[in-house]
Design a protein around this motif. Structure first.
Motif, PDB file in Angstrom:
ATOM      1  N   ARG A   1       0.844  -1.190   0.000  1.00 31.09           N
ATOM      2  CA  ARG A   1       0.000   0.000   0.000  1.00 31.09           C
ATOM      3  C   ARG A   1       0.882   1.243   0.000  1.00 31.09           C
ATOM      4  O   ARG A   1       2.049   1.180   0.388  1.00 31.09           O
ATOM      5  N   PRO A   2       0.336   2.380  -0.439  1.00 30.11           N
ATOM      6  CA  PRO A   2       1.141   3.608  -0.430  1.00 30.11           C
ATOM      7  C   PRO A   2       1.512   4.006   1.000  1.00 30.11           C
ATOM      8  O   PRO A   2       0.750   3.784   1.937  1.00 30.11           O
ATOM      9  N   LEU A   3       2.685   4.577   1.148  1.00 25.75           N
ATOM     10  CA  LEU A   3       3.145   5.004   2.462  1.00 25.75           C
ATOM     11  C   LEU A   3       2.598   6.379   2.840  1.00 25.75           C
ATOM     12  O   LEU A   3       2.602   6.755   4.000  1.00 25.75           O
ATOM     13  N   SER A   4       2.170   7.141   1.852  1.00 29.51           N
ATOM     14  CA  SER A   4       1.606   8.460   2.119  1.00 29.51           C
ATOM     15  C   SER A   4       0.419   8.667   1.186  1.00 29.51           C
ATOM     16  O   SER A   4       0.248   7.932   0.218  1.00 29.51           O
ATOM     17  N   PRO A   5      -0.421   9.653   1.465  1.00 27.64           N
ATOM     18  CA  PRO A   5      -1.578   9.893   0.580  1.00 27.64           C
ATOM     19  C   PRO A   5      -1.125  10.092  -0.865  1.00 27.64           C
ATOM     20  O   PRO A   5      -0.100  10.710  -1.131  1.00 27.64           O
ATOM     21  N   HIS A   6      -1.889   9.574  -1.770  1.00 31.26           N
ATOM     22  CA  HIS A   6      -1.524   9.574  -3.176  1.00 31.26           C
ATOM     23  C   HIS A   6      -2.730   9.992  -4.007  1.00 31.26           C
ATOM     24  O   HIS A   6      -3.875   9.849  -3.587  1.00 31.26           O
ATOM     25  N   LEU A   7      -2.468  10.490  -5.207  1.00 29.81           N
ATOM     26  CA  LEU A   7      -3.547  10.947  -6.073  1.00 29.81           C
ATOM     27  C   LEU A   7      -4.525   9.836  -6.429  1.00 29.81           C
ATOM     28  O   LEU A   7      -5.688  10.101  -6.705  1.00 29.81           O
ATOM     29  N   GLN A   8      -4.074   8.598  -6.428  1.00 24.13           N
ATOM     30  CA  GLN A   8      -4.961   7.483  -6.756  1.00 24.13           C
ATOM     31  C   GLN A   8      -5.905   7.152  -5.598  1.00 24.13           C
ATOM     32  O   GLN A   8      -6.895   6.474  -5.782  1.00 24.13           O
ATOM     33  N   VAL A   9      -5.584   7.637  -4.406  1.00 19.97           N
ATOM     34  CA  VAL A   9      -6.389   7.323  -3.224  1.00 19.97           C
ATOM     35  C   VAL A   9      -7.565   8.284  -3.092  1.00 19.97           C
ATOM     36  O   VAL A   9      -8.666   7.879  -2.747  1.00 19.97           O
ATOM     37  N   TYR A  10      -7.323   9.540  -3.392  1.00 19.23           N
ATOM     38  CA  TYR A  10      -8.330  10.572  -3.156  1.00 19.23           C
ATOM     39  C   TYR A  10      -9.061  10.954  -4.431  1.00 19.23           C
ATOM     40  O   TYR A  10      -8.476  10.996  -5.510  1.00 19.23           O
ATOM     41  N   ARG A  11     -10.332  11.289  -4.292  1.00 22.64           N
ATOM     42  CA  ARG A  11     -11.133  11.786  -5.405  1.00 22.64           C
ATOM     43  C   ARG A  11     -10.776  13.260  -5.619  1.00 22.64           C
ATOM     44  O   ARG A  11     -10.722  14.029  -4.665  1.00 22.64           O
ATOM     45  N   PRO A  12     -10.525  13.667  -6.869  1.00 20.81           N
ATOM     46  CA  PRO A  12     -10.193  15.075  -7.109  1.00 20.81           C
ATOM     47  C   PRO A  12     -11.337  15.995  -6.672  1.00 20.81           C
ATOM     48  O   PRO A  12     -12.507  15.692  -6.891  1.00 20.81           O
TER      49      PRO A  12
END
Length: 131
Positions: free
Chosen positions: A6-17
């Motif tokens: 899993r990503p170690l920090s928030p990523h653009l793929q995790v959040y909805r724009p």
């Protein structure tokens, strides 16, 4: 210890724009576009100084459909960056942080930048500057 994939920090793929994040990214992109457009402006000015043949080539390039499209995008980037910069000045003064106000002013920035771009191009075409 088993490693999780899993990503170690928030990523653009995790959040909805969201409008605010898209506008922030667009503000930076418009800054880059204006820097590139400045190089185009320097080319045009240098061609004017270089003589009639060089200037005619530059005018032919910038007067083509693709050239006008690039200039139109440059104009929008300029007005978007200006309007969003004014919005940021209000934020610097501590105003407009409420989510409803942030979204309303975001839509205003997009609309005003589009309207100013269209008005400038209508004026340029009406005076023969865009031909």
């Amino acid at each position: 210890m088993e490693r999780q994939n899993r990503p170690l920090s928030p990523h653009l793929q995790v959040y909805r724009p969201q409008l605010t994040s898209v506008m922030s990214i667009s503000h930076r992109a418009c800054g880059v576009a204006m820097a590139a457009g400045s190089v185009l402006l320097i080319y045009w000015l240098a061609s004017a100084a270089a003589g009639p043949e060089a200037f005619a080539r530059a005018q032919g390039l910038l007067g083509s459909f693709l050239g006008k499209l690039v200039l139109f995008a440059f104009t929008y980037a300029l007005f978007y960056h200006l309007c969003n910069g004014i919005r940021h000045l209000f934020w610097d003064a501590g105003h407009g942080f409420e989510i409803g106000t942030a979204y309303l002013t975001g839509y205003w920035v997009i609309g005003v930048a589009a309207a100013l771009t269209v008005l400038v191009w209508i004026a340029a075409l009406a005076t023969g500057g865009g031909a």
